[in-house]
Write a protein that holds these residues in place. Structure first.
Motif, mmCIF file in Angstrom:
data_model
loop_
_atom_site.group_PDB
_atom_site.id
_atom_site.type_symbol
_atom_site.label_atom_id
_atom_site.label_comp_id
_atom_site.label_asym_id
_atom_site.label_seq_id
_atom_site.Cartn_x
_atom_site.Cartn_y
_atom_site.Cartn_z
ATOM 1 N N GLU B 136 0.837 -1.205 0.000
ATOM 2 C CA GLU B 136 0.000 0.000 0.000
ATOM 3 C C GLU B 136 0.879 1.265 0.000
ATOM 4 O O GLU B 136 0.606 2.216 -0.739
ATOM 5 C CB GLU B 136 -0.914 -0.036 1.243
ATOM 6 C CG GLU B 136 -1.761 1.191 1.486
ATOM 7 C CD GLU B 136 -2.867 1.376 0.459
ATOM 8 O OE1 GLU B 136 -3.120 0.441 -0.311
ATOM 9 O OE2 GLU B 136 -3.437 2.486 0.422
ATOM 10 N N GLN B 139 2.572 1.913 -3.359
ATOM 11 C CA GLN B 139 1.676 2.348 -4.442
ATOM 12 C C GLN B 139 1.096 3.753 -4.229
ATOM 13 O O GLN B 139 0.757 4.421 -5.191
ATOM 14 C CB GLN B 139 0.499 1.361 -4.563
ATOM 15 C CG GLN B 139 0.904 0.027 -5.173
ATOM 16 C CD GLN B 139 -0.151 -1.036 -4.934
ATOM 17 O OE1 GLN B 139 -1.274 -0.729 -4.548
ATOM 18 N NE2 GLN B 139 0.212 -2.292 -5.153
ATOM 19 N N SER B 140 0.979 4.160 -2.989
ATOM 20 C CA SER B 140 0.174 5.358 -2.712
ATOM 21 C C SER B 140 0.963 6.603 -2.338
ATOM 22 O O SER B 140 0.363 7.648 -2.062
ATOM 23 C CB SER B 140 -0.818 5.051 -1.587
ATOM 24 O OG SER B 140 -1.515 3.877 -1.871
ATOM 25 N N TYR B 141 2.265 6.507 -2.280
ATOM 26 C CA TYR B 141 3.078 7.662 -1.874
ATOM 27 C C TYR B 141 4.154 7.932 -2.923
ATOM 28 O O TYR B 141 4.538 7.015 -3.670
ATOM 29 C CB TYR B 141 3.725 7.403 -0.508
ATOM 30 C CG TYR B 141 2.722 7.242 0.607
ATOM 31 C CD1 TYR B 141 2.394 8.312 1.427
ATOM 32 C CD2 TYR B 141 2.086 6.024 0.827
ATOM 33 C CE1 TYR B 141 1.458 8.167 2.451
ATOM 34 C CE2 TYR B 141 1.147 5.872 1.844
ATOM 35 C CZ TYR B 141 0.840 6.946 2.651
ATOM 36 O OH TYR B 141 -0.091 6.812 3.661
ATOM 37 N N THR B 350 -3.871 1.122 9.115
ATOM 38 C CA THR B 350 -4.344 0.971 7.728
ATOM 39 C C THR B 350 -5.652 1.742 7.547
ATOM 40 O O THR B 350 -5.829 2.458 6.560
ATOM 41 C CB THR B 350 -4.537 -0.524 7.397
ATOM 42 O OG1 THR B 350 -3.302 -1.194 7.666
ATOM 43 C CG2 THR B 350 -4.925 -0.736 5.948
ATOM 44 N N ASN B 353 -5.067 5.486 7.415
ATOM 45 C CA ASN B 353 -4.387 6.004 6.224
ATOM 46 C C ASN B 353 -5.044 5.574 4.911
ATOM 47 O O ASN B 353 -4.454 5.737 3.847
ATOM 48 C CB ASN B 353 -2.920 5.572 6.252
ATOM 49 C CG ASN B 353 -2.158 6.272 7.369
ATOM 50 O OD1 ASN B 353 -1.774 7.419 7.242
ATOM 51 N ND2 ASN B 353 -1.986 5.578 8.493
ATOM 52 N N THR B 354 -6.246 5.008 4.992
ATOM 53 C CA THR B 354 -6.940 4.572 3.779
ATOM 54 C C THR B 354 -8.019 5.591 3.404
ATOM 55 O O THR B 354 -8.776 6.036 4.275
ATOM 56 C CB THR B 354 -7.591 3.188 4.022
ATOM 57 O OG1 THR B 354 -6.544 2.280 4.347
ATOM 58 C CG2 THR B 354 -8.323 2.700 2.775
ATOM 59 N N PRO B 355 -8.092 5.970 2.109
ATOM 60 C CA PRO B 355 -9.115 6.953 1.706
ATOM 61 C C PRO B 355 -10.522 6.458 1.985
ATOM 62 O O PRO B 355 -10.815 5.276 1.830
ATOM 63 C CB PRO B 355 -8.880 7.096 0.200
ATOM 64 C CG PRO B 355 -7.508 6.611 -0.042
ATOM 65 C CD PRO B 355 -7.237 5.565 0.989
ATOM 66 N N SER B 361 -8.066 10.200 3.314
ATOM 67 C CA SER B 361 -7.971 9.318 4.479
ATOM 68 C C SER B 361 -8.220 10.172 5.733
ATOM 69 O O SER B 361 -8.042 11.400 5.692
ATOM 70 C CB SER B 361 -6.586 8.694 4.548
ATOM 71 O OG SER B 361 -5.639 9.688 4.854
ATOM 72 N N ARG B 377 0.412 11.212 1.527
ATOM 73 C CA ARG B 377 -0.307 10.343 0.598
ATOM 74 C C ARG B 377 -0.794 11.147 -0.607
ATOM 75 O O ARG B 377 -1.416 12.213 -0.448
ATOM 76 C CB ARG B 377 -1.496 9.701 1.328
ATOM 77 C CG ARG B 377 -2.080 8.535 0.588
ATOM 78 C CD ARG B 377 -3.273 7.955 1.337
ATOM 79 N NE ARG B 377 -3.895 6.983 0.483
ATOM 80 C CZ ARG B 377 -3.676 5.672 0.539
ATOM 81 N NH1 ARG B 377 -2.900 5.182 1.480
ATOM 82 N NH2 ARG B 377 -4.246 4.857 -0.313
ATOM 83 N N SER B 379 -3.169 10.590 -2.809
ATOM 84 C CA SER B 379 -4.628 10.756 -2.933
ATOM 85 C C SER B 379 -5.139 11.804 -1.937
ATOM 86 O O SER B 379 -6.107 12.504 -2.218
ATOM 87 C CB SER B 379 -5.334 9.417 -2.716
ATOM 88 O OG SER B 379 -5.010 8.897 -1.449
ATOM 89 N N ASP B 380 -4.482 11.935 -0.785
ATOM 90 C CA ASP B 380 -4.870 12.985 0.177
ATOM 91 C C ASP B 380 -4.546 14.360 -0.387
ATOM 92 O O ASP B 380 -5.287 15.322 -0.184
ATOM 93 C CB ASP B 380 -4.137 12.794 1.510
ATOM 94 C CG ASP B 380 -4.682 11.621 2.315
ATOM 95 O OD1 ASP B 380 -5.838 11.241 2.059
ATOM 96 O OD2 ASP B 380 -3.953 11.101 3.168
#
Lengths: 321, 454
Positions: B136, B139-141, B350, B353-355, B361, B377, B379-380
């Motif tokens: 995770e 992939q997300s940062y 998790t 920090n999950t959207p 998130s 993150r 997406s944030d």
């Protein structure tokens, strides 16, 4: 042969006395409790236990840690043994240790000399019949009861090179502005001045107590003999103040060698380590660099230095008594 | 059983009990008591919530007001989890972690500065995250952020806030000096800074063009490192075997700082943000320019004359042979290796920090609204584009694409403090630039060698 009544009574008394004597000598509970020393030990036991747990054991543990490398994150049982390496490094290879030691001694000498002298002078002035004596005593004592953190913050602004009060006063007097805490050469004297201002009231109170214990008849007799002010001070006040002086100098030295909060807030040891002291360096080594072995070695060295200095002071001042 | 107990009880009350009967009665009552206690214990164990102790340095009330409702929401969604939020000041955070470990009261979850990773990893303090967490994070940062939470090839936790350094200029002071744009190169910096300096009739500086944050290791070393990288230099060798800040690009960087002082463009009597024991002169409107991190925005919004709009944020000036490069540092969530609730801790982190439906998130919400920080993150960052798009924050977010992570090396804190002291020695004329950096390098290399042996 029949025993007479008197003989029987005598034997019974003798047997009773022997039993009493045996009971007295036997190491029973009563015997222990009757001994004064046991009761004495019982009374001091809580204090001894307190000292053992909070002073002696930590001291022994400090010595133990100083012989190891430890970052406080690993278990105590797995500290690598380093022998005297921490001491060797500090004494031979670490220029910052030598500099912080020199800074600490400079601070201690300046602070002890000035605050003792000023404390004595203020006490002498306020021991005479001045008006509003109690008010002035309170004014001088006030800084001592103020938080040193608050004092440091206020003085940092007073010393500010660009808009501080002190440079404003210098400007009014037609004198050039100074850098104070932002100057390598002026930072330590500036810190000493704040420390003296902070503590002079406390030492004034101690000297006042000492002055008030000197019998007035001695001054009257000296006056009759034609002694002037200086002679009375030199030959009566000063010798009789020696026990107070000894206490003030020793306590002040101990406090000065452990200076931390004032430099931490005022300068954080800067600029360029000009005001970095042993305890501040010890704190950084322990809690910022997590080198507890080296920090505890510093603590032991500081203890030894303090111990020796105190012994020398006691020796010098007692010798002259 | 009940009848037997009542019979024994009545005999006991009547005083008619033999020794044998009494022992029987004791056995019966004892057995019943033990069985009852065990049953109650089992019921309690089954019902007992799992307590997660979370340690952060977010103790200010406005921060807690945003963060703790998030924790509460997780507890409502997961009734078997109880979260205890412990806070300390930033300056005490490392102490709290070490003493907590020492005293056997270590929290389950830490929020910490990535520079502490080498010590924590060497001391076996942290638990390796589960594979799903690692995937995770990868992939997300952003790549630089992932690098910021990686040590010895291992990711150690969820990245949280990210901070980078840029040049902040006081718009009003620039305008008063007739300067249209902040400097972008070293030459421009040397030209502009003296123009922003003002002196009164007695020759005392009342305003300085540029201010250094003396007395504070990050405040001295982070801007120096930005300028060093913007001059094509390196802080440390790739294999971390030795430092390189005393090579020619480093000496040129320190010479630039000394030239700023010599030319009157920077007055050491003024204090930059975070300087010890002195008022912040940039915030008071007495400083033209500083190199500072985005977290400073919260103070500027609260106290700068003219408000945050009075600040121009621009890239760190670069030399003729370099390009503008900024330094970023990270914070991360990690789990204590000895935590008995590690699984629950990673589940909670998790979730945190999950959207969610909003695209952000819970952590992203907190960092942007509670802390005025940049969430790591990606997406944030997208979800809070409105908040992160203002004139102050946007350049910092954009700079992350080209930023470099603060070198995470063993003994990093000690090396940083040593370098800070030597840079200050040069500022105050105690040493030349080369001499100061060589001294710091010798000390740093000794520390690196020592750490390698441990």
């Amino acid at each position: 042969m029949k025993q007479t009544e008197a003989e029987r009574t005598g034997m019974a008394l003798k047997a009773g006395a022997e039993r009493a004597l045996r009971a007295e000598r036997a190491p029973g509970l009563r015997w222990w409790l009757r001994r004064r020393s046991v009761v004495g030990y019982a009374f001091v036991a809580p204090a001894l236990a307190f000292l053992l747990v909070f002073a002696f054991l930590p001291f022994v543990f400090t010595i133990y840690v100083s012989l190891h490398e430890w970052n406080m994150l690993t278990p105590v049982t797995s500290m690598p043994f380093r022998g005297l390496e921490n001491y060797r490094y500090l004494l031979l290879d670490d220029p910052l240790f030598r500099q912080t030691f020199a800074n600490t001694v400079t601070f201690a000498v300046g602070n002890v000399a000035l605050s003792t002298l000023l404390g004595l002078m203020v006490a002498l002035a306020l021991n005479s019949r001045v008006r509003f004596r109690t008010f002035w005593r309170a004014i001088y004592f006030l800084p001592y009861v103020t938080s040193s953190v608050a004092i440091a913050i206020v003085w940092a602004n007073i010393y500010n090179a660009n808009y501080g009060l002190l440079n404003g006063i210098l400007e009014m007097l037609g004198l050039p502005p100074q850098r104070f805490l932002a100057s390598v050469s002026q930072a330590m004297p500036s810190v000493i001045a704040v420390a003296v201002w902070h503590s002079v009231g406390y030492f004034m109170i101690l000297f006042l107590a000492g002055l008030q214990n000197i019998p007035g008849e001695l001054y009257d007799a000296a006056k009759v003999d034609g002694a002037g002010d200086w002679q009375r001070f030199r030959f009566i006040t000063l010798p009789l103040l020696k026990p107070t002086m000894l206490f003030v100098v020793v306590v002040n030295t101990l406090i000065s060698l452990q200076v931390f909060d004032l430099v931490f807030i005022l300068t954080n040891g800067g600029p360029v380590n000009a005001t970095n002291t042993l305890v501040l360096y010890m704190y950084r080594t322990a809690f910022e660099f997590t080198r507890m072995g080296r920090a505890t070695a510093m603590a032991i060295l500081l203890f030894l230095i303090t111990f020796v200095i105190t012994l020398v002071q006691l020796h010098l001042l007692r010798e002259r008594r | 059983m009940g009848a037997r107990v009542s019979t024994i009880g009545s005999r006991l009350l009547a005083g008619q009990m033999s020794r044998r009967s009494f022992l029987k009665a004791a056995a019966v009552f004892g057995g019943a008591a033990v069985t009852g206690t065990l049953a109650a214990g089992c019921r309690r164990q089954a019902a007992a919530p799992t307590k997660l102790v979370v340690l952060t340095h977010w103790g200010a009330q406005p921060q807690k007001d945003v963060l703790e409702p998030i924790f509460k929401k997780y507890q409502e969604e997961n009734p078997r989890i109880q979260i205890e939020h412990q806070t300390v000041e930033f300056g005490e955070l490392l102490n709290r972690i070490t003493t907590g470990r020492l005293g056997g009261v270590a929290p389950d979850i830490y929020h910490f500065y990535n520079l502490w990773l080498p010590e924590f990893v060497a001391s076996d303090l942290l638990q390796v995250p589960p594979d799903n967490v690692i995937n995770e994070i990868r992939q997300s940062y952003s790549q630089s952020t992932v690098k910021g939470v990686t040590y010895r090839g291992q990711i150690w936790g969820f990245p949280t806030e990210v901070n980078s350094y840029l040049l902040l200029s006081n718009r009003q002071l620039l305008q008063e000096a007739g300067v249209k744009e902040p400097p972008t190169t070293w030459d421009e910096l040397l030209e502009v800074a003296p123009k922003l300096t003002k002196k009164d009739a007695s020759g005392k500086a009342t305003q300085t063009g540029f201010a250094f944050s003396r007395g504070w290791d990050s405040g001295v070393v982070h801007p120096f490192t930005c300028l060093l990288w913007s001059n094509g230099g390196e802080y440390v060798a790739e294999d971390y075997s030795r430092v390189r800040f005393n090579e020619p690009p480093g000496v040129e960087t320190l010479e630039l700082e000394l030239e700023l002082i010599r030319s009157g463009g920077a007055d050491l009597g003024f204090a930059g943000p975070g300087s010890s024991g002195a008022q912040d002169d940039f915030l008071a409107g007495r400083v033209g320019m500083v190199i500072m991190a985005n977290w400073y925005g919260a103070s500027l919004r609260a106290g700068l004359p003219g408000g945050i709009e009075n600040v121009i944020v621009s890239p760190v000036p670069h030399s003729a042979k370099g390009t503008s490069t900024t330094l970023q540092y990270n914070w991360l969530w990690g789990v204590d290796k000895n935590s008995k609730n590690a699984e629950a801790a990673w589940e909670f982190l998790t979730w945190l920090n999950t959207p969610k439906d909003s695209g952000s998130s819970p952590m992203g919400d907190y960092l942007t609204t509670g802390l005025n920080a940049i969430p790591a993150r990606l997406s944030d960052q997208e979800a809070h584009a409105d908040l992160l798009g203002d004139a102050f924050v946007k350049p910092f977010v954009e700079s992350l694409q080209s930023s470099r992570t603060e070198p995470i090396i063993p003994g990093a804190q000690e090396i940083k403090t040593s370098l800070q002291k030597q840079i200050e020695a040069a500022w105050f004329g105690e040493k030349s630039a080369q001499e100061a950096l060589d001294t710091a390098a010798a000390e740093a290399n000794r520390i690196l060698a020592e750490k390698r042996q441990q």
